[in-house]
Write an enzyme that holds these catalytic residues in place. Sequence first.
Site, PDB file in Angstrom:
ATOM      1  N   HIS A   1      -9.619  11.931   2.689  1.00 53.44           N
ATOM      2  CA  HIS A   1     -10.760  11.053   2.447  1.00 53.44           C
ATOM      3  C   HIS A   1     -12.035  11.850   2.644  1.00 53.44           C
ATOM      4  O   HIS A   1     -12.101  12.699   3.525  1.00 53.44           O
ATOM      5  CB  HIS A   1     -10.738   9.848   3.407  1.00 53.44           C
ATOM      6  CG  HIS A   1     -11.606   8.743   2.958  1.00 53.44           C
ATOM      7  ND1 HIS A   1     -12.955   8.706   3.230  1.00 53.44           N
ATOM      8  CD2 HIS A   1     -11.338   7.642   2.207  1.00 53.44           C
ATOM      9  CE1 HIS A   1     -13.464   7.624   2.684  1.00 53.44           C
ATOM     10  NE2 HIS A   1     -12.513   6.966   2.046  1.00 53.44           N
TER      11      HIS A   1
ATOM     12  N   ASP B   1      -5.137   3.594   0.393  1.00 53.23           N
ATOM     13  CA  ASP B   1      -4.262   3.419  -0.767  1.00 53.23           C
ATOM     14  C   ASP B   1      -2.809   3.816  -0.498  1.00 53.23           C
ATOM     15  O   ASP B   1      -1.946   3.589  -1.330  1.00 53.23           O
ATOM     16  CB  ASP B   1      -4.793   4.241  -1.950  1.00 53.23           C
ATOM     17  CG  ASP B   1      -6.097   3.677  -2.472  1.00 53.23           C
ATOM     18  OD1 ASP B   1      -6.219   2.449  -2.521  1.00 53.23           O
ATOM     19  OD2 ASP B   1      -6.991   4.467  -2.824  1.00 53.23           O
TER      20      ASP B   1
HETATM   21  N1  CMC Z   1      -3.213  16.680  -1.027  1.00 53.63           N
HETATM   22  C1  CMC Z   1      -3.293  18.015  -0.827  1.00 53.63           C
HETATM   23  N2  CMC Z   1      -4.414  18.676  -0.484  1.00 53.63           N
HETATM   24  C2  CMC Z   1      -5.530  17.933  -0.340  1.00 53.63           C
HETATM   25  C3  CMC Z   1      -5.526  16.551  -0.526  1.00 53.63           C
HETATM   26  C4  CMC Z   1      -4.327  15.917  -0.889  1.00 53.63           C
HETATM   27  N3  CMC Z   1      -4.268  14.584  -1.072  1.00 53.63           N
HETATM   28  N4  CMC Z   1      -6.772  16.061  -0.327  1.00 53.63           N
HETATM   29  C5  CMC Z   1      -7.535  17.128  -0.018  1.00 53.63           C
HETATM   30  N5  CMC Z   1      -6.790  18.267  -0.024  1.00 53.63           N
HETATM   31  C6  CMC Z   1      -7.245  19.615   0.329  1.00 53.63           C
HETATM   32  C7  CMC Z   1      -8.074  20.214  -0.795  1.00 53.63           C
HETATM   33  O1  CMC Z   1      -7.252  20.951  -1.680  1.00 53.63           O
HETATM   34  C8  CMC Z   1      -9.039  21.085  -0.028  1.00 53.63           C
HETATM   35  O2  CMC Z   1      -8.325  22.252   0.380  1.00 53.63           O
HETATM   36  P1  CMC Z   1      -9.126  23.669   0.527  1.00 53.63           P
HETATM   37  O3  CMC Z   1     -10.123  23.451   1.610  1.00 53.63           O
HETATM   38  O4  CMC Z   1      -8.060  24.654   0.850  1.00 53.63           O
HETATM   39  O5  CMC Z   1      -9.751  23.905  -0.816  1.00 53.63           O
HETATM   40  C9  CMC Z   1      -9.325  20.278   1.248  1.00 53.63           C
HETATM   41  O6  CMC Z   1      -8.139  19.474   1.442  1.00 53.63           O
HETATM   42  C10 CMC Z   1     -10.554  19.381   1.152  1.00 53.63           C
HETATM   43  O7  CMC Z   1     -10.385  18.522   0.021  1.00 53.63           O
HETATM   44  P2  CMC Z   1     -11.526  18.115  -1.010  1.00 53.63           P
HETATM   45  O8  CMC Z   1     -10.895  17.780  -2.311  1.00 53.63           O
HETATM   46  O9  CMC Z   1     -12.579  19.190  -0.992  1.00 53.63           O
HETATM   47  O10 CMC Z   1     -12.122  16.842  -0.299  1.00 53.63           O
HETATM   48  P3  CMC Z   1     -13.004  15.734  -0.977  1.00 53.63           P
HETATM   49  O11 CMC Z   1     -13.735  15.077   0.126  1.00 53.63           O
HETATM   50  O12 CMC Z   1     -13.794  16.313  -2.098  1.00 53.63           O
HETATM   51  O13 CMC Z   1     -11.934  14.738  -1.634  1.00 53.63           O
HETATM   52  C11 CMC Z   1     -10.339  13.008  -1.907  1.00 53.63           C
HETATM   53  C12 CMC Z   1     -11.481  13.570  -1.036  1.00 53.63           C
HETATM   54  C13 CMC Z   1      -9.985  11.605  -1.405  1.00 53.63           C
HETATM   55  C14 CMC Z   1     -10.787  12.898  -3.372  1.00 53.63           C
HETATM   56  C15 CMC Z   1      -9.116  13.944  -1.795  1.00 53.63           C
HETATM   57  O14 CMC Z   1      -8.661  13.993  -0.451  1.00 53.63           O
HETATM   58  C16 CMC Z   1      -7.967  13.522  -2.711  1.00 53.63           C
HETATM   59  O15 CMC Z   1      -7.926  13.927  -3.873  1.00 53.63           O
HETATM   60  N6  CMC Z   1      -6.986  12.694  -2.210  1.00 53.63           N
HETATM   61  C17 CMC Z   1      -5.934  12.182  -3.048  1.00 53.63           C
HETATM   62  C18 CMC Z   1      -6.446  10.992  -3.865  1.00 53.63           C
HETATM   63  C19 CMC Z   1      -6.636   9.745  -3.030  1.00 53.63           C
HETATM   64  O16 CMC Z   1      -5.779   9.378  -2.236  1.00 53.63           O
HETATM   65  N7  CMC Z   1      -7.768   9.066  -3.237  1.00 53.63           N
HETATM   66  C20 CMC Z   1      -8.096   7.805  -2.548  1.00 53.63           C
HETATM   67  C21 CMC Z   1      -9.237   7.959  -1.591  1.00 53.63           C
HETATM   68  S1  CMC Z   1      -9.441   6.565  -0.473  1.00 53.63           S
HETATM   69  C22 CMC Z   1      -9.794   5.174  -1.426  1.00 53.63           C
HETATM   70  C23 CMC Z   1     -10.893   5.301  -2.380  1.00 53.63           C
HETATM   71  O17 CMC Z   1     -11.851   6.073  -2.245  1.00 53.63           O
HETATM   72  O18 CMC Z   1     -10.878   4.563  -3.351  1.00 53.63           O
END
Ligand code: CMC
Length: 427
Positions: free
Chosen positions: A306, A363
């Site tokens: 998140h 989710d």
């Molecule tokens: N699985 C594997 N690796 C992950 C995941 C994941 N679900 N989420 C983040 N990471 C890793 C990412 O690769 C990055 O690694 P590194 O630092 O080595 O590059 C690190 O963790 C930070 O991730 P980010 O993508 O830079 O973080 P963000 O704040 O931009 O993204 C997020 C947040 C929710 C989009 C992301 O965690 C994600 O894609 N999660 C899966 C989709 C999901 O469950 N979304 C629902 C969010 S909650 C409800 C809502 O908002 O509607």
Amino acid sequence: MSKTATLEFDGKKYEFPVTVGTENEIGIDIKKLRGEAGLITLDPGYKNTGSCESAITFLDGEKGILRYRGYAIEDLAEKADFLEVAYLLIFGELPTKEQLNKFTNDIKEQSHVDEEMKKILDGFPKSAHPMGVLASLTSALIAFNPSSVDVSSEEDMYKAIVKILGKFPVLAAWTLRKKNSLPLNYGDEDLGYVENLHKMMFEKPNKTYKVDKAVIDALDKLLILHADHEQNCSTSTVRMVGSSHAGLFASLSAGISALWGPLHGGANQAVIEMLERIKEDGGDTHKFMQKAKDKEDPFRLMGFGHRVYKNFDPRAKIIKKSADEVLGQLGIEDPVLDIAKGLEKEALEDDYFVKRKLYPNVDFYSGIIYRALGIPVEMFTVMFALGRLPGWIAQWREMRLKKEPIGRPRQIYVGENHREFKALGSR
Ligand code: CMC
């Protein structure tokens, strides 16, 4: 604490005021940055940018706190119902009995849509994703309710708000009925908001409608848990579109489109599809954990991570407990619940996830409950939208009442410098 922040650039010092919120969050007010220093800030994804001051929702990602208008999400999920929470979010206080009765009746008065809307729905193929259909129908509503656009008083706003709260569940239910080839219907005035929604979704033409109370209670709780989450992607979209004074329904339609994406609300559908895929592959959670960690592999553990929560998502805690209860009450055994629990356990002990502070989000378990309630996978994000509706409305109303300026970020241009035009023949 100093009430200003100092920036030093190119040998000059600039002072900027500091804003402190009621929960001691601190922001540097850079409204005058460009005017005074000729600089802008660069923050793709707005990871460190506050777009507004808001009195609606507070969350602390480190401590796992979520409050609507000061009330803990745990209390609201347990003790309030969805319309009470909607009133609280939109108007700032829990309603009295009289206020809630009036609000409920005003919404009921609006719980029908123009018959012509059915023709618009008719034009979609059955294969259309319900989120796309819902966004389109919400936008189409403007044509039938033009007075909802130009809201110059709080009274006008109130009228637009109860209109959409009344009509949105009808449209959401119709997207499902269209998919299931069921006749389009309306609800029943005598039912509560959530039961009415459920009836509109699932009533069969040849059967007396009946529902287990446990189903309605679980649905009500899920809607409350999704009702607001401060400046997330879809809410920021609603505020941004609304800031051009495009009107509530157009802003909501844009918010629905933003919510649809798998990185946002669409994750609830993606989680169940992922869990099903793991099940069909033999249930080896470890294999999928490795895939999620492999930077060469686009696979991500959906429902994990998140932008703001870095400890745990309080909504996920409530939903996990609720998933166990609901499945127990309804006597349902779902093998993907065990896969989900296995994945969670493994991830919470895994260095990759621990280091990056990746925890199950709202989710991760919600889809398992939706499925137990008989809601098809493609409708999961529509359920999220139904829950988020009051939050979007509250944020839009706050933005309009505060007369916020039109949203218009800057950029740093990195393209070509001026070039001489070459005629077609000489390129
Ligand atoms: N699985 C594997 N690796 C992950 C995941 C994941 N679900 N989420 C983040 N990471 C890793 C990412 O690769 C990055 O690694 P590194 O630092 O080595 O590059 C690190 O963790 C930070 O991730 P980010 O993508 O830079 O973080 P963000 O704040 O931009 O993204 C997020 C947040 C929710 C989009 C992301 O965690 C994600 O894609 N999660 C899966 C989709 C999901 O469950 N979304 C629902 C969010 S909650 C409800 C809502 O908002 O509607």
